[in-house]
Design a protein around this motif. Structure first.
Motif, PDB file in Angstrom:
ATOM      1  N   GLU A  11      -0.642   0.213  -4.845  1.00  0.00           N
ATOM      2  CA  GLU A  11       0.702  -0.247  -5.188  1.00  0.00           C
ATOM      3  C   GLU A  11       0.700  -1.689  -5.683  1.00  0.00           C
ATOM      4  O   GLU A  11       1.407  -2.025  -6.639  1.00  0.00           O
ATOM      5  N   ARG A  19      -3.928   5.570  -5.873  1.00  0.00           N
ATOM      6  CA  ARG A  19      -3.027   4.570  -6.450  1.00  0.00           C
ATOM      7  C   ARG A  19      -2.852   3.371  -5.524  1.00  0.00           C
ATOM      8  O   ARG A  19      -2.533   3.511  -4.345  1.00  0.00           O
ATOM      9  N   SER A  36      -0.673  -1.520  -9.289  1.00  0.00           N
ATOM     10  CA  SER A  36       0.093  -0.726 -10.245  1.00  0.00           C
ATOM     11  C   SER A  36       1.554  -1.141 -10.345  1.00  0.00           C
ATOM     12  O   SER A  36       2.218  -0.823 -11.345  1.00  0.00           O
ATOM     13  N   VAL A  37       2.067  -1.864  -9.340  1.00  0.00           N
ATOM     14  CA  VAL A  37       3.474  -2.263  -9.356  1.00  0.00           C
ATOM     15  C   VAL A  37       3.628  -3.786  -9.411  1.00  0.00           C
ATOM     16  O   VAL A  37       4.224  -4.320 -10.348  1.00  0.00           O
TER      17      VAL A  37
END
Length: 318
Positions: A28, A26, A31-32
């Motif tokens: 960040e 993942r 994805s954020v």
């Protein structure tokens, strides 16, 4: 440019458990931070060609003939190079709407650079490979902004990637609305200061190219060539020196309106930025204030001041 921007991404970077070990990688930022502004199209090429998870790890292996193949690291089974290439050709043909792609570093299918290439009969390797899927992606869509998750930790590379994504999105939207010479020239005009910040020689070269637009019989052929030249130019990271030159150029627009104290304050902020003691945001904020107080039609249209949403905070640290 209100619609979410279509961006491809290695599925593991969104936290999907698709890796060979049953896990994910993942990212960040993807994805954020970036997720609210884009519409991701996640792909795991390895699972897409029918491999399970977990599964034996894959690696790029150079055979006796000097050909690089996609093989299982345990040495079992046949190479799956052709399966990966066939899948890549098919799926990439339907990706021309994308404005960027984030790939998983070091992956033999998705890595963008420095992927290990192993010798056939031992563990000797060199970091010179490109993942099979990503190689075909970059060959078939050479204008597309492609970046690795690991490189996105670098603030300059991160901002460069996002700026290219937003630029290509605006270009694609302009093209979708119906190509005209006027629209192409207006697009180029909006990006003049941005291009100057990335490369002054390439900016001048692209300007000469646009000046000859009337000599092109096919507007679509011109647009395709312009897109490639534009995106190649923007691959150059905007430098502190180039930003300083652009800021000083913009400062000149306000000299008649500013008093001595105001001019000195602005000059000091630009000089502090040049010396690295202030972030780009400092002189940029003051220039935006003067732009609202003393509007200029040319400056107000420049993407240089808002190349992407401020909420991404990409100019805060440099």
């Amino acid at each position: 440019m209100n619609r979410k921007i279509p961006v491809g991404i290695s599925a593991c970077l969104l936290g999907n458990n698709v890796r060979f070990d049953g896990g994910h990688k993942r990212c960040e930022f993807a994805s954020v931070d970036l997720a609210p502004f884009v519409r991701y199209q996640p792909v795991c090429p390895e699972m897409a060609i029918g491999l399970p998870t977990p599964r034996p790890a894959l690696r790029l292996t150079e055979n006796a003939a000097g050909t690089v193949e996609l093989c299982f690291s345990n040495g079992q089974g046949e190479p799956i190079t052709e399966e990966m290439r066939s899948f890549s050709d098919k799926v990439i043909a339907n990706m021309h709407h994308l404005c960027g792609y984030i790939v998983c570093a070091k992956s033999p299918s998705c890595g963008m650079e420095r992927v290990r290439i192993y010798q056939q009969d031992n563990n000797n390797n060199r970091k010179e490979g490109v993942g099979i899927f990503t190689r075909q992606l970059m060959e078939q869509m050479p204008w597309l902004p492609v970046e690795e998750d690991g490189r996105l930790h670098d603030p300059l590379l991160r901002e460069n990637f996002v700026e290219r994504v937003y630029t290509l999105h605006e270009f694609n939207e302009m093209w979708r609305s119906g190509l005209t010479r006027g629209k192409l020239i207006a697009f180029h005009s909006r990006y003049k200061l941005s291009l100057l910040a990335h490369s002054q020689p390439d900016y001048r070269s692209l300007g000469r190219f646009v000046a000859n637009i009337e000599k092109w019989d096919s507007l679509e052929a011109f647009a395709m060539e312009y897109r490639q030249r534009l995106m190649d130019l923007l691959k150059n990271n905007a430098t502190r020196g180039n930003h300083t030159n652009v800021l000083m150029h913009v400062q000149g627009y306000f000299r008649p309106q500013l008093n001595t104290k105001q001019r000195h304050e602005l000059t000091s902020l630009i000089e502090n930025y040049r010396q690295g003691t202030q972030p780009l945001l400092a002189p940029m904020t003051l220039l935006k204030h003067y732009m609202s107080e003393y509007p200029d039609p040319y400056l107000s249209q420049q993407r240089y001041f808002t190349p992407y949403p401020e909420a991404l905070r990409l100019r805060y640290g440099h």
